[in-house]
Design a protein around this motif. Sequence first.
Motif, PDB file in Angstrom:
ATOM      1  N   VAL A  32       0.833  -1.202   0.000  1.00 56.21           N
ATOM      2  CA  VAL A  32       0.000   0.000   0.000  1.00 56.21           C
ATOM      3  C   VAL A  32       0.867   1.252   0.000  1.00 56.21           C
ATOM      4  O   VAL A  32       0.537   2.265  -0.627  1.00 56.21           O
ATOM      5  N   GLY A  33       2.011   1.172   0.682  1.00 54.86           N
ATOM      6  CA  GLY A  33       2.906   2.322   0.753  1.00 54.86           C
ATOM      7  C   GLY A  33       3.547   2.683  -0.569  1.00 54.86           C
ATOM      8  O   GLY A  33       4.005   3.820  -0.746  1.00 54.86           O
ATOM      9  N   THR A  34       3.574   1.762  -1.522  1.00 52.95           N
ATOM     10  CA  THR A  34       4.189   2.037  -2.828  1.00 52.95           C
ATOM     11  C   THR A  34       3.211   2.656  -3.829  1.00 52.95           C
ATOM     12  O   THR A  34       3.637   3.108  -4.892  1.00 52.95           O
ATOM     13  N   LEU A  35       1.932   2.674  -3.477  1.00 48.91           N
ATOM     14  CA  LEU A  35       0.938   3.210  -4.407  1.00 48.91           C
ATOM     15  C   LEU A  35       0.991   4.736  -4.432  1.00 48.91           C
ATOM     16  O   LEU A  35       1.373   5.368  -3.438  1.00 48.91           O
ATOM     17  N   PRO A  36       0.615   5.349  -5.544  1.00 45.66           N
ATOM     18  CA  PRO A  36       0.558   6.817  -5.604  1.00 45.66           C
ATOM     19  C   PRO A  36      -0.369   7.352  -4.519  1.00 45.66           C
ATOM     20  O   PRO A  36      -1.352   6.690  -4.165  1.00 45.66           O
ATOM     21  N   PRO A  37      -0.080   8.519  -3.965  1.00 42.61           N
ATOM     22  CA  PRO A  37      -0.934   9.072  -2.904  1.00 42.61           C
ATOM     23  C   PRO A  37      -2.343   9.349  -3.413  1.00 42.61           C
ATOM     24  O   PRO A  37      -2.545   9.590  -4.609  1.00 42.61           O
ATOM     25  N   PRO A  38      -3.322   9.286  -2.516  1.00 43.87           N
ATOM     26  CA  PRO A  38      -4.707   9.540  -2.935  1.00 43.87           C
ATOM     27  C   PRO A  38      -4.919  10.959  -3.426  1.00 43.87           C
ATOM     28  O   PRO A  38      -4.324  11.907  -2.916  1.00 43.87           O
ATOM     29  N   ASP A  39      -5.772  11.082  -4.420  1.00 46.19           N
ATOM     30  CA  ASP A  39      -6.137  12.385  -4.977  1.00 46.19           C
ATOM     31  C   ASP A  39      -7.541  12.728  -4.478  1.00 46.19           C
ATOM     32  O   ASP A  39      -8.509  12.036  -4.817  1.00 46.19           O
ATOM     33  N   PRO A  40      -7.693  13.783  -3.651  1.00 44.42           N
ATOM     34  CA  PRO A  40      -9.017  14.152  -3.132  1.00 44.42           C
ATOM     35  C   PRO A  40     -10.052  14.374  -4.230  1.00 44.42           C
ATOM     36  O   PRO A  40     -11.255  14.266  -3.986  1.00 44.42           O
ATOM     37  N   ALA A  41      -9.586  14.671  -5.434  1.00 38.32           N
ATOM     38  CA  ALA A  41     -10.515  14.913  -6.539  1.00 38.32           C
ATOM     39  C   ALA A  41     -10.996  13.615  -7.182  1.00 38.32           C
ATOM     40  O   ALA A  41     -11.941  13.630  -7.974  1.00 38.32           O
TER      41      ALA A  41
END
Length: 216
Positions: A32-41
């Motif tokens: 999970v730590g390697t995934l791109p950060p969440p985009d609030p949009a």
Amino acid sequence: MTMWDYHPRTLSWVDIDPATHAFDVGAATALVGTLPPPDPADRERWVVSVSRALGEQVGVWTYGWSWGRDESDFGGGPVSAWCCLDHSVGEPQETVARTLGALVEWRAWLERLTACFDTLALPDGPAEERASAWEQAVPVLVTEVVTQTGAGDAWYQHAEQVLGWFLQREGVPAGCAAELIDEAIGGRFHSWISPEGSVVVSVAEKLAAGLADAGA
């Protein structure tokens, strides 16, 4: 792909049985730590990416990690660490921590169900003894689901699933199990309401009778 493509509603007991699906918390955390950060949009896209990655590298049993209670995106779930897209996906570090907490909670719930199933395992005796065992098992499992879900929105969907998993583990084909459970409950479980004991007993008796007629 949408979140519904990764919902655990179609998973069988074989798919999620903790006894045959190992869980490495450290590996899941790293993944999970390697995934791109969440985009609030675009919160849903991030949840989908997490579910896809976990399903591919850890196992499809992980699909229930975001099945939150009450006002969740799916409704009727057993996970309290996750709520919904708007309330659960935000600052990256907090979101990752919340995701992993939800995954661990989901796994703990599956292991708790396994322990219940072990305790409620049916005897290899006469049909009468098996029917009695069915009747005793149903109230226990429904109570477990009510407690875990808080009897919130659509909690009965998971109750039906848990009963189905138990029947599958005891050798009842999934299709037959689903039909008998639907007939036994008959729309008597409702959102936001814990069922009366007499209703649960009636469901148990009807399900046991149906299973007996089906030769289970």
